[in-house]
Design an enzyme around this catalytic site. Sequence first.
Site, short mmCIF file in Angstrom:
data_model
loop_
_atom_site.label_atom_id
_atom_site.label_comp_id
_atom_site.label_asym_id
_atom_site.label_seq_id
_atom_site.Cartn_x
_atom_site.Cartn_y
_atom_site.Cartn_z
N HIS A 197 0.85 -1.18 0.00
CA HIS A 197 0.00 0.00 0.00
C HIS A 197 0.90 1.24 0.00
O HIS A 197 2.08 1.17 0.36
CB HIS A 197 -0.89 0.02 1.25
CG HIS A 197 -2.00 -0.99 1.22
ND1 HIS A 197 -3.00 -0.98 0.27
CD2 HIS A 197 -2.26 -2.05 2.04
CE1 HIS A 197 -3.83 -1.98 0.51
NE2 HIS A 197 -3.40 -2.65 1.57
N CYS A 251 -0.49 2.52 -4.26
CA CYS A 251 -1.25 3.75 -4.48
C CYS A 251 -0.38 4.95 -4.11
O CYS A 251 0.54 4.84 -3.29
CB CYS A 251 -2.52 3.75 -3.63
SG CYS A 251 -3.72 2.48 -4.12
#
Length: 471
Positions: free
Chosen positions: A245, A288
């Site tokens: 992430h 991301c």
Amino acid sequence: MSAKDTVRRNKTAIVATLSGDRMLILNKVHENNLITDREYKNLKSIEKEDVEGHVVALVDKLMYKGEKSCNAFLKLLQTDEEIKATYPELESMWLNDTCILPTPVQACSVDDSDGPPPGGKRTKEAVAQEAAEHHLTRMKLEKLERQIAQLKQGNMPLTDYYALKNKPRGLCVVINNEDFQGSMLNNRKGTQVDVEALSSVFTRLGFTVLVHNNLTAEDMRRELQKLGSRDFLDEDALVVCVLSHGELECVFGTDEQQVSLKELTRPFTSRLAPTLAGKPKLFFIQACQGSGYQTGAVPCPPKPRQEEMVRQSLEEVVRQSPLEEVVRQSLGEVVRQSPLEEAVRRSLEVVRQSLEEVVRQSTLEEVVRPSTLEADAGVVHNEMVACEADMLLGMATVPECHTFRNVSTGSIYIQELCKQLRRSAESLEKDDILTVLTCVNREVSKGQYLNYKQMPMPKYTLTKKLVLKYV
């Protein structure tokens, strides 16, 4: 002596001879089915710094195939008329089953001497050895003469490509964060598919793949610091893939703590990792970079053909009209006769002189002048490598936006990256890594993911082209 042993023991002389036209021998070997179509394509497209490197790869391939292939190869050298005409040096070699080429010089025992054998007769092996030595010396001199001639002409080619000659090529380190410890970030299902794809393609590209699963932020920093202090002298490149992430300019460890992108790349700068200086360092980040979503837009349609025809007709009328030249001449005459032209010229001259005076009186001049004089005197050390040079950062998305990952087939970016690396590695074209990433950009941006778009973004300081082919 077997054909394979003969080729092995006399490999240097064979390579030196066949380097005169490496494509001819490659095509001949292919035509006679000594190598497969796939092997032919790979041998034709491999990266080598010189011609001899290509021929060495071909001979190694034939030796690896065994006795039958070596025997057929030696027979081809003896019987093919085009080969004999192209490589006349073959006539001075003994090409038969017992002594294809003279055996290399061996270390002498205490009973050996430099004189002729007992009885004053020279053995067949001694004659052959002497002939081989003369042949090799002649080949080396001819090669040296060609290089000198190229230097004199000023056209000695300087490579624009990173050298990839070691086996393995280098390390490919994959940091795969799947299971997160807190409640803020979900587990990343499907990431193992990305790990398998990366491991497969980079192994075939000649890299040693090392996977680290589920590292905390501190563990990530520690592993990267340890990796940066490693000795890379015998390796050509480094690849680091981070699957996790992320937020803007950072990725997360499994403890949901941030690691900045700068922390990922800093241990591998030329100052901190000197054995990687001048070598490509690739970082691929699947994470991301924010919580936003990218939308699409429809490009403006081309102008109707009728409107374009009218525009062209009007332009043609203007070009053929005497009015255009009249207006141009009139404007030029107005400017020439105007006092404004001289006033502007005088003002510009005053400004230029003022700026020169400021520079002369400024302490900055003393800083700039010595540097310029050193450069003019040739004091610049071109062998030094900029600390941040030779890096590539392949981001899965632009800043402030999400990336997309399928829980069963993996992430959009990594899967397309591996697909394009495979395509490039199998192609006869010498597509470099930037061409590969441009294809990744194009294909990923075409897709529609949950009604949104994804746009990868590479950033780089590469100084040469990097072409990755299967090893």
